[in-house]
Motif scaffolding. Sequence first.
Motif, PDB file in Angstrom:
ATOM      1  N   LYS A  63       0.826  -1.206   0.000  1.00 28.73           N
ATOM      2  CA  LYS A  63       0.000   0.000   0.000  1.00 28.73           C
ATOM      3  C   LYS A  63       0.858   1.252   0.000  1.00 28.73           C
ATOM      4  CE  LYS A  63      -3.523  -2.246   2.888  1.00 28.73           C
ATOM      5  NZ  LYS A  63      -4.181  -2.185   4.213  1.00 28.73           N
ATOM      6  N   SER A  64       0.518   2.193  -0.875  1.00 26.11           N
ATOM      7  CA  SER A  64       1.189   3.489  -0.853  1.00 26.11           C
ATOM      8  C   SER A  64       0.587   4.335   0.258  1.00 26.11           C
ATOM      9  CB  SER A  64       1.004   4.200  -2.196  1.00 26.11           C
ATOM     10  OG  SER A  64      -0.354   4.610  -2.348  1.00 26.11           O
ATOM     11  N   ALA A  65       1.207   5.473   0.528  1.00 25.73           N
ATOM     12  CA  ALA A  65       0.679   6.387   1.542  1.00 25.73           C
ATOM     13  C   ALA A  65      -0.716   6.881   1.140  1.00 25.73           C
ATOM     14  CB  ALA A  65       1.628   7.570   1.735  1.00 25.73           C
ATOM     15  N   VAL A  66      -0.937   7.076  -0.174  1.00 27.12           N
ATOM     16  CA  VAL A  66      -2.253   7.516  -0.644  1.00 27.12           C
ATOM     17  C   VAL A  66      -3.293   6.420  -0.433  1.00 27.12           C
ATOM     18  CG1 VAL A  66      -3.597   8.315  -2.627  1.00 27.12           C
ATOM     19  CG2 VAL A  66      -1.248   9.109  -2.323  1.00 27.12           C
ATOM     20  N   ASP A  67      -2.901   5.158  -0.658  1.00 24.67           N
ATOM     21  CA  ASP A  67      -3.810   4.036  -0.397  1.00 24.67           C
ATOM     22  C   ASP A  67      -4.229   4.035   1.071  1.00 24.67           C
ATOM     23  OD1 ASP A  67      -3.656   3.078  -3.006  1.00 24.67           O
ATOM     24  OD2 ASP A  67      -1.905   1.835  -2.553  1.00 24.67           O
ATOM     25  N   LEU A  68      -3.267   4.250   1.954  1.00 20.55           N
ATOM     26  CA  LEU A  68      -3.571   4.297   3.387  1.00 20.55           C
ATOM     27  C   LEU A  68      -4.476   5.490   3.710  1.00 20.55           C
ATOM     28  CD1 LEU A  68      -0.106   3.385   4.985  1.00 20.55           C
ATOM     29  CD2 LEU A  68      -2.153   1.956   4.869  1.00 20.55           C
ATOM     30  N   GLY A  69      -4.203   6.599   3.026  1.00 18.45           N
ATOM     31  CA  GLY A  69      -5.042   7.776   3.226  1.00 18.45           C
ATOM     32  C   GLY A  69      -6.494   7.497   2.868  1.00 18.45           C
ATOM     33  N   ARG A  70      -6.699   6.771   1.778  1.00 22.24           N
ATOM     34  CA  ARG A  70      -8.062   6.420   1.365  1.00 22.24           C
ATOM     35  C   ARG A  70      -8.728   5.506   2.406  1.00 22.24           C
ATOM     36  NH1 ARG A  70      -5.479   5.411  -3.928  1.00 22.24           N
ATOM     37  NH2 ARG A  70      -5.786   7.265  -5.226  1.00 22.24           N
ATOM     38  N   GLU A  71      -7.948   4.555   2.938  1.00 21.55           N
ATOM     39  CA  GLU A  71      -8.502   3.648   3.940  1.00 21.55           C
ATOM     40  C   GLU A  71      -8.879   4.395   5.214  1.00 21.55           C
ATOM     41  OE1 GLU A  71      -6.980  -0.211   4.801  1.00 21.55           O
ATOM     42  OE2 GLU A  71      -5.824  -0.289   2.944  1.00 21.55           O
ATOM     43  N   VAL A  72      -8.044   5.364   5.600  1.00 18.90           N
ATOM     44  CA  VAL A  72      -8.339   6.166   6.783  1.00 18.90           C
ATOM     45  C   VAL A  72      -9.650   6.923   6.583  1.00 18.90           C
ATOM     46  CG1 VAL A  72      -7.601   8.147   8.156  1.00 18.90           C
ATOM     47  CG2 VAL A  72      -5.953   6.396   7.542  1.00 18.90           C
ATOM     48  N   LEU A  73      -9.840   7.495   5.399  1.00 20.71           N
ATOM     49  CA  LEU A  73     -11.055   8.248   5.111  1.00 20.71           C
ATOM     50  C   LEU A  73     -12.299   7.365   5.138  1.00 20.71           C
ATOM     51  CD1 LEU A  73      -9.829  10.600   2.252  1.00 20.71           C
ATOM     52  CD2 LEU A  73     -10.704  11.330   4.472  1.00 20.71           C
ATOM     53  N   LEU A  74     -12.128   6.096   4.799  1.00 24.94           N
ATOM     54  CA  LEU A  74     -13.264   5.174   4.796  1.00 24.94           C
ATOM     55  C   LEU A  74     -13.827   4.950   6.199  1.00 24.94           C
ATOM     56  CD1 LEU A  74     -12.210   2.447   2.189  1.00 24.94           C
ATOM     57  CD2 LEU A  74     -14.097   4.084   2.005  1.00 24.94           C
ATOM     58  N   LEU A  75     -13.032   5.252   7.228  1.00 25.11           N
ATOM     59  CA  LEU A  75     -13.521   5.100   8.603  1.00 25.11           C
ATOM     60  C   LEU A  75     -14.749   5.973   8.844  1.00 25.11           C
ATOM     61  CD1 LEU A  75     -10.173   5.104  10.636  1.00 25.11           C
ATOM     62  CD2 LEU A  75     -11.701   3.166  10.274  1.00 25.11           C
ATOM     63  N   THR A  76     -14.820   7.081   8.115  1.00 25.53           N
ATOM     64  CA  THR A  76     -15.980   7.971   8.269  1.00 25.53           C
ATOM     65  C   THR A  76     -16.681   8.189   6.924  1.00 25.53           C
ATOM     66  OG1 THR A  76     -14.581   9.947   7.986  1.00 25.53           O
ATOM     67  CG2 THR A  76     -14.953   9.174  10.237  1.00 25.53           C
ATOM     68  N   ASN A  77     -16.460   7.262   5.999  1.00 19.92           N
ATOM     69  CA  ASN A  77     -17.060   7.359   4.655  1.00 19.92           C
ATOM     70  C   ASN A  77     -16.762   8.696   3.986  1.00 19.92           C
ATOM     71  OD1 ASN A  77     -18.324   4.755   4.636  1.00 19.92           O
ATOM     72  ND2 ASN A  77     -19.924   5.560   5.978  1.00 19.92           N
ATOM     73  N   GLY A  78     -15.570   9.228   4.231  1.00 19.18           N
ATOM     74  CA  GLY A  78     -15.147  10.468   3.593  1.00 19.18           C
ATOM     75  C   GLY A  78     -15.688  11.727   4.234  1.00 19.18           C
ATOM     76  N   ASP A  79     -16.422  11.596   5.328  1.00 17.43           N
ATOM     77  CA  ASP A  79     -16.985  12.759   6.022  1.00 17.43           C
ATOM     78  C   ASP A  79     -15.898  13.406   6.883  1.00 17.43           C
ATOM     79  OD1 ASP A  79     -18.268  14.528   7.786  1.00 17.43           O
ATOM     80  OD2 ASP A  79     -20.116  13.357   7.772  1.00 17.43           O
ATOM     81  N   LEU A  80     -15.384  14.570   6.466  1.00 19.64           N
ATOM     82  CA  LEU A  80     -14.279  15.209   7.178  1.00 19.64           C
ATOM     83  C   LEU A  80     -14.697  15.735   8.547  1.00 19.64           C
ATOM     84  CD1 LEU A  80     -12.408  17.163   4.351  1.00 19.64           C
ATOM     85  CD2 LEU A  80     -11.789  14.986   5.422  1.00 19.64           C
ATOM     86  N   TYR A  81     -15.957  16.104   8.685  1.00 16.67           N
ATOM     87  CA  TYR A  81     -16.428  16.570   9.991  1.00 16.67           C
ATOM     88  C   TYR A  81     -16.331  15.438  11.018  1.00 16.67           C
ATOM     89  CZ  TYR A  81     -19.360  18.643  13.580  1.00 16.67           C
ATOM     90  OH  TYR A  81     -19.830  19.143  14.778  1.00 16.67           O
ATOM     91  N   GLU A  82     -16.818  14.260  10.633  1.00 17.86           N
ATOM     92  CA  GLU A  82     -16.730  13.102  11.518  1.00 17.86           C
ATOM     93  C   GLU A  82     -15.286  12.627  11.647  1.00 17.86           C
ATOM     94  OE1 GLU A  82     -19.114  11.811  13.396  1.00 17.86           O
ATOM     95  OE2 GLU A  82     -20.439  13.401  12.665  1.00 17.86           O
ATOM     96  N   PHE A  83     -14.500  12.830  10.587  1.00 13.82           N
ATOM     97  CA  PHE A  83     -13.090  12.432  10.605  1.00 13.82           C
ATOM     98  C   PHE A  83     -12.347  13.121  11.753  1.00 13.82           C
ATOM     99  CE2 PHE A  83      -8.666  12.791   9.077  1.00 13.82           C
ATOM    100  CZ  PHE A  83      -8.409  11.458   8.809  1.00 13.82           C
TER     101      PHE A  83
END
Length: 230
Positions: free
Chosen positions: A46-66
């Motif tokens: 996994k690249s750093a961007v791949d990990l970034g996408r996985e992290v965002l999936l924790l809140t379905n891309g919702d930055l407020y909840e992130f």
Amino acid sequence: MQVQKTTIPHWSEDDRPREKMMLKGRNSLSDAELIAILIGTGSGMKSAVDLGREVLLLTNGDLYEFGKLRLSQLCEIKGIGKSKAVSILAALELGRRRKEIQTEKRPKIDSSEKAFKELRGYFTDLSHEEFFVMYLNRANELIQVKQLSIGGISGTYVDPKIVFKYGIDVGACGIILAHNHPSGNLKPSESDEKITKRILQFGDLIEMPVLDHLIVTDNGYFSFSDQELL
């Protein structure tokens, strides 16, 4: 057949988050790419961007909840250890503190809506109750916002003597009380009403009136003044 590992250094320069930011500016980066810069390196295939996408999936891309994510939640992702998780949380905390910086011109607080707009950043991402006081001058301009107590999920206590001690120290002529309800319930509790009444009486005695008490949630606010409860 051996699968070739595609890490960020092997990408074209336009696809590398750091280089992309330098060439095109920070607004050109996706949320995942910004997180990738914080993470620094990938893990395994996994690249750093791949990990970034996985992290965002924790809140379905919702930055407020992130912004509400905890260290343990981030570390659940394979490839995100404590060091990378702490880097992400540090960036989130800087963003939160930025909201607290007051401008040189003192804002005038002449409505519950203006008070809410000034205060809401202090309560963002909290899972427990906190109590703040806005100290105003004679023209209802904001002098200072002061955190006076931190409580639990269902309550917090503030000492009226401390409320007015700070008011006297900064030369306040009026105050606005505020605390949050993590549950999202905007209805004041019996204890909310009691502490408001106590502080209100104290303020009348020393001629530093309580102008309002706001209950703040993620979805809005309740104003004691607007509801004629003061």
